[in-house]
Write an enzyme that holds these catalytic residues in place. Structure first.
Site, PDB file in Angstrom:
ATOM      1  N   MET A  30       0.857  -1.191   0.000  1.00  0.00           N
ATOM      2  CA  MET A  30       0.000   0.000   0.000  1.00  0.00           C
ATOM      3  C   MET A  30       0.895   1.245   0.000  1.00  0.00           C
ATOM      4  O   MET A  30       0.482   2.326   0.407  1.00  0.00           O
ATOM      5  CB  MET A  30      -0.928  -0.016   1.211  1.00  0.00           C
ATOM      6  CG  MET A  30      -1.906  -1.199   1.162  1.00  0.00           C
ATOM      7  SD  MET A  30      -3.416  -0.949   2.084  1.00  0.00           S
ATOM      8  CE  MET A  30      -2.775  -0.760   3.728  1.00  0.00           C
ATOM      9  N   GLY A  31       2.141   1.085  -0.441  1.00  0.00           N
ATOM     10  CA  GLY A  31       3.054   2.227  -0.526  1.00  0.00           C
ATOM     11  C   GLY A  31       3.637   2.586   0.828  1.00  0.00           C
ATOM     12  O   GLY A  31       3.619   1.780   1.764  1.00  0.00           O
ATOM     13  N   LEU A  33       6.796   2.968   1.388  1.00  0.00           N
ATOM     14  CA  LEU A  33       7.743   1.853   1.437  1.00  0.00           C
ATOM     15  C   LEU A  33       8.857   2.103   2.451  1.00  0.00           C
ATOM     16  O   LEU A  33       9.331   3.222   2.629  1.00  0.00           O
ATOM     17  CB  LEU A  33       8.358   1.629   0.049  1.00  0.00           C
ATOM     18  CG  LEU A  33       7.358   1.362  -1.077  1.00  0.00           C
ATOM     19  CD1 LEU A  33       8.104   1.052  -2.374  1.00  0.00           C
ATOM     20  CD2 LEU A  33       6.399   0.232  -0.732  1.00  0.00           C
ATOM     21  N   GLY A  36      11.372  -2.961   5.155  1.00  0.00           N
ATOM     22  CA  GLY A  36      10.629  -4.224   5.144  1.00  0.00           C
ATOM     23  C   GLY A  36      10.128  -4.538   3.740  1.00  0.00           C
ATOM     24  O   GLY A  36      10.239  -5.671   3.263  1.00  0.00           O
ATOM     25  N   HIS A  37       9.573  -3.517   3.061  1.00  0.00           N
ATOM     26  CA  HIS A  37       9.118  -3.728   1.683  1.00  0.00           C
ATOM     27  C   HIS A  37      10.301  -4.050   0.767  1.00  0.00           C
ATOM     28  O   HIS A  37      10.193  -4.872  -0.145  1.00  0.00           O
ATOM     29  CB  HIS A  37       8.423  -2.479   1.149  1.00  0.00           C
ATOM     30  CG  HIS A  37       7.148  -2.137   1.842  1.00  0.00           C
ATOM     31  ND1 HIS A  37       7.010  -1.043   2.666  1.00  0.00           N
ATOM     32  CD2 HIS A  37       5.940  -2.753   1.839  1.00  0.00           C
ATOM     33  CE1 HIS A  37       5.768  -0.987   3.122  1.00  0.00           C
ATOM     34  NE2 HIS A  37       5.103  -2.017   2.649  1.00  0.00           N
ATOM     35  N   GLN A  61     -10.210  -2.509   2.793  1.00  0.00           N
ATOM     36  CA  GLN A  61      -9.672  -3.180   3.981  1.00  0.00           C
ATOM     37  C   GLN A  61      -9.553  -2.254   5.187  1.00  0.00           C
ATOM     38  O   GLN A  61      -9.045  -2.653   6.223  1.00  0.00           O
ATOM     39  CB  GLN A  61      -8.338  -3.851   3.670  1.00  0.00           C
ATOM     40  CG  GLN A  61      -7.184  -2.906   3.405  1.00  0.00           C
ATOM     41  CD  GLN A  61      -5.947  -3.661   2.936  1.00  0.00           C
ATOM     42  OE1 GLN A  61      -5.865  -4.063   1.786  1.00  0.00           O
ATOM     43  NE2 GLN A  61      -4.988  -3.860   3.821  1.00  0.00           N
ATOM     44  N   GLY A 147       5.030 -10.073   3.834  1.00  0.00           N
ATOM     45  CA  GLY A 147       5.790 -10.031   5.078  1.00  0.00           C
ATOM     46  C   GLY A 147       5.140 -10.871   6.161  1.00  0.00           C
ATOM     47  O   GLY A 147       3.906 -10.972   6.226  1.00  0.00           O
ATOM     48  N   LYS A 149       5.165 -10.086   9.226  1.00  0.00           N
ATOM     49  CA  LYS A 149       4.596  -9.230  10.286  1.00  0.00           C
ATOM     50  C   LYS A 149       3.070  -9.354  10.278  1.00  0.00           C
ATOM     51  O   LYS A 149       2.443  -9.373  11.314  1.00  0.00           O
ATOM     52  CB  LYS A 149       5.008  -7.770  10.104  1.00  0.00           C
ATOM     53  CG  LYS A 149       4.461  -6.879  11.221  1.00  0.00           C
ATOM     54  CD  LYS A 149       5.049  -5.509  11.203  1.00  0.00           C
ATOM     55  CE  LYS A 149       4.407  -4.626  10.166  1.00  0.00           C
ATOM     56  NZ  LYS A 149       2.994  -4.287  10.468  1.00  0.00           N
ATOM     57  N   ASP A 150       2.519  -9.438   9.061  1.00  0.00           N
ATOM     58  CA  ASP A 150       1.073  -9.652   8.927  1.00  0.00           C
ATOM     59  C   ASP A 150       0.836 -11.154   8.834  1.00  0.00           C
ATOM     60  O   ASP A 150       0.447 -11.678   7.779  1.00  0.00           O
ATOM     61  CB  ASP A 150       0.559  -8.931   7.683  1.00  0.00           C
ATOM     62  CG  ASP A 150       0.702  -7.434   7.805  1.00  0.00           C
ATOM     63  OD1 ASP A 150      -0.052  -6.823   8.573  1.00  0.00           O
ATOM     64  OD2 ASP A 150       1.604  -6.867   7.163  1.00  0.00           O
ATOM     65  N   GLN A 153      -2.649 -12.350   7.772  1.00  0.00           N
ATOM     66  CA  GLN A 153      -2.873 -12.025   6.351  1.00  0.00           C
ATOM     67  C   GLN A 153      -2.176 -13.057   5.457  1.00  0.00           C
ATOM     68  O   GLN A 153      -2.760 -13.568   4.496  1.00  0.00           O
ATOM     69  CB  GLN A 153      -2.335 -10.621   6.064  1.00  0.00           C
ATOM     70  CG  GLN A 153      -2.255 -10.273   4.595  1.00  0.00           C
ATOM     71  CD  GLN A 153      -1.859  -8.831   4.349  1.00  0.00           C
ATOM     72  OE1 GLN A 153      -2.682  -7.940   4.485  1.00  0.00           O
ATOM     73  NE2 GLN A 153      -0.608  -8.581   3.988  1.00  0.00           N
ATOM     74  N   MET A 184       9.284  -2.799  11.415  1.00  0.00           N
ATOM     75  CA  MET A 184       9.056  -1.705  10.467  1.00  0.00           C
ATOM     76  C   MET A 184       7.622  -1.752   9.965  1.00  0.00           C
ATOM     77  O   MET A 184       7.087  -2.830   9.689  1.00  0.00           O
ATOM     78  CB  MET A 184      10.037  -1.819   9.312  1.00  0.00           C
ATOM     79  CG  MET A 184      11.429  -1.468   9.774  1.00  0.00           C
ATOM     80  SD  MET A 184      12.477  -1.074   8.392  1.00  0.00           S
ATOM     81  CE  MET A 184      13.994  -0.791   9.290  1.00  0.00           C
TER      82      MET A 184
HETATM   83  O1  PAF Z   1      -0.047  -5.797   3.595  1.00  0.00           O
HETATM   84  C1  PAF Z   1      -0.464  -4.871   2.873  1.00  0.00           C
HETATM   85  O2  PAF Z   1       0.204  -3.874   2.638  1.00  0.00           O
HETATM   86  C2  PAF Z   1      -1.875  -4.966   2.287  1.00  0.00           C
HETATM   87  O3  PAF Z   1      -2.738  -5.595   3.157  1.00  0.00           O
HETATM   88  C3  PAF Z   1      -1.887  -5.626   0.909  1.00  0.00           C
HETATM   89  C4  PAF Z   1      -1.449  -7.076   0.965  1.00  0.00           C
HETATM   90  C5  PAF Z   1      -1.009  -4.850  -0.061  1.00  0.00           C
HETATM   91  C6  PAF Z   1      -3.319  -5.611   0.353  1.00  0.00           C
HETATM   92  O4  PAF Z   1      -3.798  -4.304   0.221  1.00  0.00           O
END
Ligand code: PAF
Length: 290
Positions: A30-31, A33, A36-37, A61, A147, A149-150, A153, A184
């Site tokens: 979701m930008g 960055l 971690g990204h 979400q 990641g 961290k989630d 998800q 992060m």
């Molecule tokens: O983890 C995230 O940044 C968001 O939940 C994702 C996977 C990009 C979906 O919008």
């Protein structure tokens, strides 16, 4: 590096690359960055010739409009970081191209979405699985990287890919942490300096739970571990605990018996910023066996 802003354009770019034999790795974001990204981008680049980073702040979400409105969107900086890291294409779809008028079809996750994050954020995971399915259809990657961290998800996306026969390999990458242990997160930049200093209690609490569980092995007193972590967070005046649980990483629920691995997982508020983190504690049956 190309920037594509609609599903059809993304799909034709991917189809052309694949026709030439290239493998495609997707890093959904979701930008805003951070390192971690960048670790996710590196993991995709290690596996695939083409790396697509998607940047889309997904309204579906967010269960709090203020969280969506204040979510950081430093797009110019994000694009520059992607360029420097060797991303081949950015997929930054517009809201209108993702959710045009009349949009009404969703991917509804099952029981794994109910506890933990799902309990406090109704609809959140339905928004995640829906947008990730749409990103997968537009990019059609061979590999997608998320990641750890989630954690919840990641588990839901693995489940979705299996259940819906998507044929995409999902890679989970270890959480990248600041020097003091804070995971992060794009939301860290919204912490005030004093909240940022206090936020170190989050990894410290998870460490405390992990230490008690490690010491006890497979028959560790998970409730004692949970309580000691909760007490640490309660002692930090700037922190407000939403949940801290020790769960079976397979079911995300209370372990049914002695476990090979446990997950200490938490959500903590600092003002109006909500941080999540977790720690996987593995090898427990082995350590109990000596
Ligand atoms: O983890 C995230 O940044 C968001 O939940 C994702 C996977 C990009 C979906 O919008």
């Amino acid at each position: 590096m190309l920037i594509l802003d609609a599903p059809a354009a993304m799909r034709s770019w991917s189809d052309a690359r694949r026709a030439r034999g290239a493998s495609i790795g997707l890093v959904p974001t979701m930008g805003a960055l951070h390192d971690g990204h960048l670790a996710l981008i590196d993991a995709a680049a290690a596996r695939c010739e083409e790396v697509v980073a998607s940047i889309f702040v997904n309204p579906l979400q967010f269960n709090r409009p203020d969280d969506f409105d204040t979510y950081p969107r430093p797009l110019v900086d994000d694009i520059e970081q992607c360029r420097q890291r060797g991303v081949t294409a950015i997929y930054a779809p517009t809201q209108e191209s993702m959710y045009p008028n009349g949009f009404e079809t969703f991917v509804v996750p099952g029981s794994l979405s109910e506890p933990l994050e799902g309990a406090g954020r109704p609809g959140h995971f339905r928004g995640v699985t829906t947008v990730v399915a749409k990103l997968f259809h537009a990019v059609r990657p061979d590999v997608a990287v998320f990641g750890r961290k989630d954690f919840q998800q990641l588990a839901l996306i693995e489940r979705m890919v299996t259940d819906l026969d998507m044929g995409i390999e999902i890679i989970g990458v270890e959480t990248v942490r600041e020097a003091d242990g804070l995971a992060m997160s794009s939301r860290n930049r919204r912490l005030t300096p004093s909240q940022r200093a206090a936020a170190v209690v989050v990894p410290a609490a998870l460490d405390a739970a992990a230490a008690i569980i490690d010491a006890g092995g497979a028959s560790a007193d998970t409730e004692a571990a949970r309580r000691s972590a909760v007490e640490l967070i309660a002692a930090e005046p700037l922190a407000r605990l939403e949940y801290l649980e020790v769960v079976d990483p397979g079911t995300l629920r209370e372990p049914a018996g002695p476990a090979q691995a446990l997950l200490a997982v938490t959500a903590v508020w600092f003002g109006d910023v909500r941080l999540i983190d977790n720690q996987l504690i593995s090898g427990l049956l082995h350590s109990a066996d000596g």
